[in-house]
Scaffold this motif. Structure first.
Motif, PDB file in Angstrom:
ATOM      1  N   LEU A 160       4.920 -10.622   4.336  1.00  0.00           N
ATOM      2  CA  LEU A 160       4.734  -9.238   4.534  1.00  0.00           C
ATOM      3  C   LEU A 160       4.827  -8.697   6.179  1.00  0.00           C
ATOM      4  O   LEU A 160       5.557  -7.652   6.002  1.00  0.00           O
ATOM      5  N   ARG A 165      -1.289  -1.347   6.844  1.00  0.00           N
ATOM      6  CA  ARG A 165      -0.737  -2.771   6.865  1.00  0.00           C
ATOM      7  C   ARG A 165      -1.682  -3.648   7.117  1.00  0.00           C
ATOM      8  O   ARG A 165      -1.558  -4.806   6.424  1.00  0.00           O
ATOM      9  N   TRP A 184       1.888   6.038  -1.663  1.00  0.00           N
ATOM     10  CA  TRP A 184       1.512   5.143  -2.776  1.00  0.00           C
ATOM     11  C   TRP A 184       1.896   5.597  -4.114  1.00  0.00           C
ATOM     12  O   TRP A 184       2.272   4.888  -5.134  1.00  0.00           O
ATOM     13  N   TRP A 236      -3.481  -4.749   3.680  1.00  0.00           N
ATOM     14  CA  TRP A 236      -2.445  -5.667   3.059  1.00  0.00           C
ATOM     15  C   TRP A 236      -2.455  -7.036   3.457  1.00  0.00           C
ATOM     16  O   TRP A 236      -2.492  -8.097   2.657  1.00  0.00           O
ATOM     17  N   HIS A 275       2.580  -8.186  -5.603  1.00  0.00           N
ATOM     18  CA  HIS A 275       2.773  -6.846  -5.080  1.00  0.00           C
ATOM     19  C   HIS A 275       1.708  -5.918  -5.530  1.00  0.00           C
ATOM     20  O   HIS A 275       0.930  -5.102  -4.667  1.00  0.00           O
ATOM     21  N   LEU A 293       6.864   0.368   1.223  1.00  0.00           N
ATOM     22  CA  LEU A 293       6.621  -0.541   0.306  1.00  0.00           C
ATOM     23  C   LEU A 293       7.653  -0.968  -0.624  1.00  0.00           C
ATOM     24  O   LEU A 293       7.413  -2.124  -1.396  1.00  0.00           O
ATOM     25  N   LEU A 350      -1.981  -7.006  -4.125  1.00  0.00           N
ATOM     26  CA  LEU A 350      -2.199  -6.521  -2.973  1.00  0.00           C
ATOM     27  C   LEU A 350      -2.400  -5.200  -2.700  1.00  0.00           C
ATOM     28  O   LEU A 350      -2.938  -4.482  -1.872  1.00  0.00           O
ATOM     29  N   PHE A 351      -1.484  -4.342  -3.511  1.00  0.00           N
ATOM     30  CA  PHE A 351      -1.516  -2.695  -3.367  1.00  0.00           C
ATOM     31  C   PHE A 351      -2.864  -2.176  -3.781  1.00  0.00           C
ATOM     32  O   PHE A 351      -3.439  -1.525  -3.143  1.00  0.00           O
ATOM     33  N   ASP A 403      -3.778 -10.422   1.382  1.00  0.00           N
ATOM     34  CA  ASP A 403      -3.145 -11.506   1.100  1.00  0.00           C
ATOM     35  C   ASP A 403      -4.185 -12.590   1.455  1.00  0.00           C
ATOM     36  O   ASP A 403      -4.089 -13.721   0.595  1.00  0.00           O
ATOM     37  N   GLN A 440      -9.175  -0.941   3.078  1.00  0.00           N
ATOM     38  CA  GLN A 440      -8.786  -0.258   4.095  1.00  0.00           C
ATOM     39  C   GLN A 440      -9.940   0.933   4.422  1.00  0.00           C
ATOM     40  O   GLN A 440     -10.822   1.237   3.624  1.00  0.00           O
ATOM     41  N   ALA A 449      -5.680  -3.683  -1.169  1.00  0.00           N
ATOM     42  CA  ALA A 449      -5.616  -3.040   0.139  1.00  0.00           C
ATOM     43  C   ALA A 449      -6.430  -1.869   0.120  1.00  0.00           C
ATOM     44  O   ALA A 449      -7.033  -1.254   1.026  1.00  0.00           O
TER      45      ALA A 449
END
Length: 597
Positions: free
Chosen positions: A571, A552, A434, A555, A531, A501, A534-535, A559, A542, A538
């Motif tokens: 994606l 994954r 990341w 993400w 992007h 990514l 969502l980065f 969305d 998670q 997420a």
């Protein structure tokens, strides 16, 4: 960790020459998602354990038990769902923290016994439109639980931790928490923060409150007008510029030179960050009145020359503030555990601005970032690099500063502000990924998605410090999900995630175009805007100790939450192109995408 044949005991930026082989000579490890071996001191190695996390996403959302009750609240709804979903007693679940973005409300919970929380058995729920859209959990079914009354005193536990970790307890208040071991037995622990000012080590030690043994650790270290290197540039040869009033007052309402106290500063300190050398008071003062910080860096002189030092402190101050401001726009705010001295009454814990030690004397050829829980300052250490003559300063290479600062973002947002949830080998690897991916995002200047190289300046090598450039071309960068199974070091694993990514970014920009104002306008529909939303979205979704698979899925769910699933196929295709398709598992590639894609 290994960097230029030197061993580091903290998680650092870490270096691998571009000419080295990316695959390690050991077999895949089934422990990537639950364990990590840490060489804590020269004489102490600990294999830390984190219960495996599960992660479920629910698209448009599930109804929950208290949904229609007039007195429904987040805590009651979260505890009710978790207890029913896992078939456990509600008294064994408690809400630890909560957070909210513009689309989703998050609840972060702990398992508990006798009112004492479990340190490493946690859960997180996301609510959208009063429905549950995702659930992550590492709750366990204990085989045995130790007595809730300690038989080892806190004083003795502190002494044991200080001796084992070669440091001193800081002034953070110790806590009493249960800790789940690999055999599903549960021990009671004194939790104590230990620091070593000379080495920069900063641990959270879990000391068995009945035996005095150190059973685990959290390593918090991961590795106006201003004359600066603009954030979209990477290396000094692209040229310094004078930027006037670059602060974003939507994110920093009193600017960069105020700590919420009403009086302005005239040095490299403010509400979001202080940059210094040696001591936090050793900052750079403005070069002339009116918040002017203009210092011309001279590459022919040593980094320690006064003008070069001032340029480094100024550049780091600008960069950390800039990352604070654009990540704030996209959701890393007071209520989602960001770094600020004052939170202006907006919630969250404060008094935790980032402290950046420039030209830190504790090391060379690297950098690191320590992320303690919300309410304690993040600490970045930037070292000099001695591979050239004169030496070079990491604070003057933008991608390194952005990389380190992103560790603070990902460690705070994952798991609800504890700094504990990226501690396994696989999760720690994604943390490195990341950080590279954020640096990659900041340096894009058009819709063209060129290959991206990290760390060219500090080693004076256009190949950079990673094994491959980040690229959409498999011939340039062949890393896929299955590569993770051949790797056992977090920075190498991070390259796999960062390259995925990079491919996701390219797919979104290809589909939606690119915005030149993305850092200050998060409301656009362009691919780079999507992007970054969502980065960050997420990260909150998670579970603690995420894997490539659960990250994954976060993400994909992010969305669904923000864009109604409009980018689902884009994606999936991007992830699947690097082996992370629908049926990927156990570090075996799969290129399958969902039906309809």
């Amino acid at each position: 960790m290994v960097a230029f044949n030197k061993f580091f005991t903290s998680v650092l930026l870490a270096i691998a020459y571009a000419s080295t082989v990316s695959a390690a000579p050991w077999p895949t490890s089934s422990k990537h998602a639950t364990h990590r071996v840490r060489q804590v001191t020269r004489d102490l190695q600990i294999e830390t354990f984190h219960p495996a996390s599960t992660f479920e996403t629910f698209g448009a959302g599930l109804d929950h038990p208290l949904q229609k009750r007039a007195d429904e609240d987040l805590k009651g709804s979260a505890i009710s769902f978790v207890s029913q979903h896992l078939s456990i007693d509600p008294s064994t679940v408690n809400l630890r923290t909560q957070a909210a973005t513009d689309t989703v409300t998050h609840a972060f919970l702990t398992q508990q016994h006798d009112g004492i929380p479990f340190a490493n058995a946690v859960a997180n729920l996301a609510f959208k439109d009063n429905k549950i859209v995702s659930f992550g959990s590492s709750f366990i079914k204990p085989t045995q639980i130790a007595s809730s009354t300690p038989s080892v005193s806190l004083e003795d536990a502190v002494a044991a931790a200080e001796k084992a970790l070669n440091g001193k307890a800081n002034d953070h208040q110790p806590t009493l928490e249960f800790f789940a071991k690999q055999d599903q037995s549960v021990v009671l622990t004194h939790v104590i923060q230990i620091e070593n000012d000379q080495t920069g080590a900063w641990f959270e030690a879990f000391v068995d409150a009945h035996s005095g043994e150190v059973v685990s650790v959290t390593d918090f270290v991961t590795q106006a007008s201003y004359r600066v290197l603009p954030i979209q540039q990477e290396i000094l040869t692209q040229g310094f510029q004078v930027l006037t009033d670059p602060q974003d007052t939507a994110a920093s309402p009193q600017g960069w030179h105020n700590t919420g106290s009403g009086s302005d500063t005239t040095d490299t300190s403010g509400n979001n960050v202080v940059t210094y050398k040696g001591a936090t008071t050793a900052t750079t003062q403005q070069s002339s009145s009116g918040d002017v910080f203009s210092f011309t860096q001279n590459q022919s002189q040593a980094p320690t020359a006064q003008a070069n030092l001032d340029a480094a402190r100024t550049n780091a101050f600008y960069l950390v503030n800039t990352v604070h401001d654009f990540t704030y726009r996209y959701g890393f705010t007071e209520t989602t555990f960001n770094f600020q001295q004052s939170n202006f009454g907006k919630g969250g814990a404060q008094a935790d601005r980032v402290q950046v030690s420039v030209q830190d004397s504790a090391g060379t050829d690297n950098a690191d970032f320590s992320t303690p829980p919300d309410g304690q300052s993040g600490r970045m250490r930037m070292f000099l690099w001695d591979l050239t003559n004169p030496e070079r300063d990491g604070a003057l290479e933008n991608d390194i500063v952005v990389h380190e600062n992103t560790h603070g973002v990902t460690n705070r947002m994952t798991g609800g502000g504890t700094g504990r949830c990226l501690q396994t080998t696989e999760a720690g690897g994604m943390g490195e990924g990341w950080s590279d991916a954020m640096a990659d995002w900041t340096e894009k200047t058009s819709a063209t998605v060129a290959d991206y190289v990290m760390g060219q300046y500090v080693i004076n090598d256009p190949a950079g410090i990673r094994t491959h450039p980040y690229s959409t071309s498999s011939s340039v960068n062949p890393l896929t999900y299955s590569s993770v199974g051949t790797l056992n070091e977090v920075h190498n694993i991070g390259e796999v995630w960062a390259n995925m990514l990079h491919n996701v970014y390219a797919a979104l920009v290809t589909a939606h175009g690119w915005s030149a104002t993305s850092r200050t306008n998060p409301n656009g529909t362009e691919g780079n805007v999507v992007h970054l939303h969502l980065f960050l979205d997420a990260l909150l979704l998670q579970p603690c100790s995420p894997t490539f698979l659960s990250a994954r899925d976060a993400w994909i769910q992010a969305d669904a939450n923000r864009y109604g699933g409009a980018n689902k196929c884009t994606l999936w295709k991007a992830f699947a192109s690097r082996g992370l398709g629908v049926n990927a598992a156990n570090h075996v590639n799969d290129a399958t995408v969902p039906a309809g894609c």
